[in-house]
Scaffold this active site. Structure first.
Site, PDB file in Angstrom:
ATOM      1  N   ASP A  43       0.727  -1.132  -0.143  1.00 23.11           N
ATOM      2  CA  ASP A  43       0.074   0.083  -0.075  1.00 23.11           C
ATOM      3  C   ASP A  43       0.934   1.272  -0.214  1.00 23.11           C
ATOM      4  O   ASP A  43       1.984   1.386   0.955  1.00 23.11           O
ATOM      5  CB  ASP A  43      -0.804  -0.001   1.086  1.00 23.11           C
ATOM      6  CG  ASP A  43      -1.898   0.912   1.427  1.00 23.11           C
ATOM      7  OD1 ASP A  43      -2.428   1.371   0.357  1.00 23.11           O
ATOM      8  OD2 ASP A  43      -2.448   1.419   2.288  1.00 23.11           O
ATOM      9  N   ASP A  89       2.443   5.002  -5.696  1.00 25.46           N
ATOM     10  CA  ASP A  89       2.003   6.071  -5.329  1.00 25.46           C
ATOM     11  C   ASP A  89       2.654   7.312  -5.791  1.00 25.46           C
ATOM     12  O   ASP A  89       3.328   7.989  -4.855  1.00 25.46           O
ATOM     13  CB  ASP A  89       1.321   6.365  -3.853  1.00 25.46           C
ATOM     14  CG  ASP A  89       0.590   7.339  -3.553  1.00 25.46           C
ATOM     15  OD1 ASP A  89       0.448   8.272  -4.420  1.00 25.46           O
ATOM     16  OD2 ASP A  89       0.018   7.842  -2.663  1.00 25.46           O
ATOM     17  N   HIS A 128      -9.839   5.025  -0.764  1.00 24.22           N
ATOM     18  CA  HIS A 128      -8.673   5.011   0.199  1.00 24.22           C
ATOM     19  C   HIS A 128      -9.299   5.854   1.455  1.00 24.22           C
ATOM     20  O   HIS A 128     -10.492   6.596   1.094  1.00 24.22           O
ATOM     21  CB  HIS A 128      -7.478   5.843  -0.101  1.00 24.22           C
ATOM     22  CG  HIS A 128      -6.539   5.060  -0.615  1.00 24.22           C
ATOM     23  ND1 HIS A 128      -5.192   4.435  -0.291  1.00 24.22           N
ATOM     24  CD2 HIS A 128      -6.719   4.340  -1.982  1.00 24.22           C
ATOM     25  CE1 HIS A 128      -4.511   3.835  -1.151  1.00 24.22           C
ATOM     26  NE2 HIS A 128      -5.451   3.484  -2.354  1.00 24.22           N
ATOM     27  N   GLY A 129      -9.010   5.794   2.720  1.00 25.29           N
ATOM     28  CA  GLY A 129      -9.662   6.337   3.659  1.00 25.29           C
ATOM     29  C   GLY A 129     -10.972   5.829   3.813  1.00 25.29           C
ATOM     30  O   GLY A 129     -11.981   6.476   4.128  1.00 25.29           O
ATOM     31  N   SER A 155     -12.151   3.850   6.270  1.00 23.07           N
ATOM     32  CA  SER A 155     -12.861   3.853   7.742  1.00 23.07           C
ATOM     33  C   SER A 155     -13.676   4.921   8.235  1.00 23.07           C
ATOM     34  O   SER A 155     -13.372   6.234   7.499  1.00 23.07           O
ATOM     35  CB  SER A 155     -11.878   4.025   8.759  1.00 23.07           C
ATOM     36  OG  SER A 155     -10.861   2.730   8.659  1.00 23.07           O
ATOM     37  N   PHE A 189      -8.327   0.715   7.786  1.00 21.73           N
ATOM     38  CA  PHE A 189      -7.327   0.390   8.506  1.00 21.73           C
ATOM     39  C   PHE A 189      -7.647   0.988  10.095  1.00 21.73           C
ATOM     40  O   PHE A 189      -7.804   0.530  11.130  1.00 21.73           O
ATOM     41  CB  PHE A 189      -5.924   0.774   8.293  1.00 21.73           C
ATOM     42  CG  PHE A 189      -4.856   0.556   9.472  1.00 21.73           C
ATOM     43  CD1 PHE A 189      -4.623  -0.512   9.895  1.00 21.73           C
ATOM     44  CD2 PHE A 189      -4.294   1.781  10.059  1.00 21.73           C
ATOM     45  CE1 PHE A 189      -3.711  -0.610  10.965  1.00 21.73           C
ATOM     46  CE2 PHE A 189      -3.389   1.725  10.998  1.00 21.73           C
ATOM     47  CZ  PHE A 189      -3.036   0.445  11.558  1.00 21.73           C
TER      48      PHE A 189
HETATM   49  P1  13P Z   1      -8.446   4.728   7.054  1.00 20.44           P
HETATM   50  O1  13P Z   1      -7.166   5.401   7.545  1.00 20.44           O
HETATM   51  O2  13P Z   1      -9.662   5.364   6.732  1.00 20.44           O
HETATM   52  O3  13P Z   1      -8.833   3.073   7.638  1.00 20.44           O
HETATM   53  O4  13P Z   1      -7.778   4.187   5.601  1.00 20.44           O
HETATM   54  C1  13P Z   1      -6.786   3.433   5.418  1.00 20.44           C
HETATM   55  C2  13P Z   1      -6.163   3.481   3.934  1.00 20.44           C
HETATM   56  O5  13P Z   1      -6.684   4.199   3.019  1.00 20.44           O
HETATM   57  C3  13P Z   1      -4.744   2.680   3.638  1.00 20.44           C
HETATM   58  O6  13P Z   1      -4.492   3.057   2.357  1.00 20.44           O
END
Ligand code: 13P
Length: 296
Positions: A81, A103, A217-218, A220, A241
């Site tokens: 990642d 990235d 991504h993001g 959560s 995550f």
């Molecule tokens: P979160 O921080 O929202 O869980 O996203 C994790 C993420 O996008 C890892 O690349």
């Protein structure tokens, strides 16, 4: 069973669900993610963020992730990642990862294209899938750690420069030949300090231009309704995550604060943390698969 990201996302795109991609910087999280996915009989992605090398290195955690993936009863892709250099991408390929994210989203468009294209050529020759990012996914001041720094008011005034441009996305994918694309439409890495406002129609506008699997991504802290809309619009991989990690932290706090324990033991704490994270992952997967118990 270890498989490539391309295969996993091909199935998700066809059937209209999203595969959860969980960052796993410790054994507790690997066991929680594999445990939840096996229980629910759904495919899953184990990923190591380069930004987590300060917690555990790719060389240390990578072989363990691969071992769990090979022994799993469900299809698992093992993914790098937010790889930010050529070298780290090659290290992941040499370890046996079936997928990498390169990235270069913080660089200008042309540089992002040139560098990503070079990595795609090598990765594909090795049978490894590639994800790239166009646009900028912010990182919150709490948690997170990947992607562009904390969002400012100035950024909010210039969202067109921050979110993924549909025409550029088409050009980027055609020139680089990436297998999936991380797009920016308002999600944030880490804890949301304010209510997320997502531009979910942008996913449809991008999909009209280029029909490949898209990555959120993001992942959560998004509402159930927004997850489902995003998946319906074309998101096939959701990176998740922070809230799993937070669930583990809260379980640990409960264990420590439980006055009936005279002595605290690391193995008991580890078990409680794993269970709490597994429950959190289970809930996320249930939404990502749109309430299906199994997609296999
Ligand atoms: P979160 O921080 O929202 O869980 O996203 C994790 C993420 O996008 C890892 O690349």
């Amino acid at each position: 069973m270890l498989i490539t990201l391309k295969e996993l996302l091909g199935d998700a795109k066809e059937k209209g669900y999203a595969v959860g991609a969980f960052n796993v910087p410790n054994l507790e999280s690997i066991r929680a993610v594999i445990g939840a996915a096996e229980e629910m009989r759904v495919p899953v992605i184990l990923q190591h963020a380069q930004a987590h090398n300060n917690l555990i290195s790719l060389q240390e955690i990578g072989p363990i992730m691969l071992d769990y993936a090979r022994r799993a009863k469900i299809p698992v892709a093992v993914h790098l990642d937010h790889g930010s250099s050529f070298d780290v991408c090659m290290q992941a390929i040499r370890l046996g990862f079936t997928s990498i994210m390169y990235d270069a989203s913080s660089k200008d468009f042309t540089t992002n294209v040139i560098e990503t294209k070079e990595i795609v050529k090598i990765a594909h020759a090795a049978g490894v899938s590639v994800e790239a990012e166009l646009g900028h996914v912010f990182t919150s001041s709490i948690g997170g750690g990947e992607g562009r720094g904390v969002d400012s008011q100035e950024d909010y005034d210039n969202l067109e420069d921050i979110y993924t441009d549909p025409d550029l996305a088409k050009k980027f994918v055609e020139e680089t030949n990436v297998d999936c694309l991380a797009i920016a439409f308002g999600t944030v890495h880490g804890i949301y300090v304010k209510e997320p406002v997502l531009d979910l129609d942008r996913i449809i506008r991008i999909k009209k231009k280029i029909d490949i699997p898209f990555v959120m991504h993001g992942g959560s802290g998004v509402s159930r309704e927004d997850y489902l809309k995003a998946i319906g619009n074309g998101i096939c991989k959701i990176n998740y995550f922070t809230y799993m990690n937070k669930a583990g932290g809260e379980a640990l706090k409960q264990y420590v604060n439980n006055k009936t324990h005279e002595t605290l033991f690391m193995d008991e704490a580890s078990e409680m943390v794993t269970e709490a994270m597994q429950e959190n992952v289970r809930r996320a997967i249930k939404i990502f698969t749109r309430g299906y118990i199994s997609t296999l």
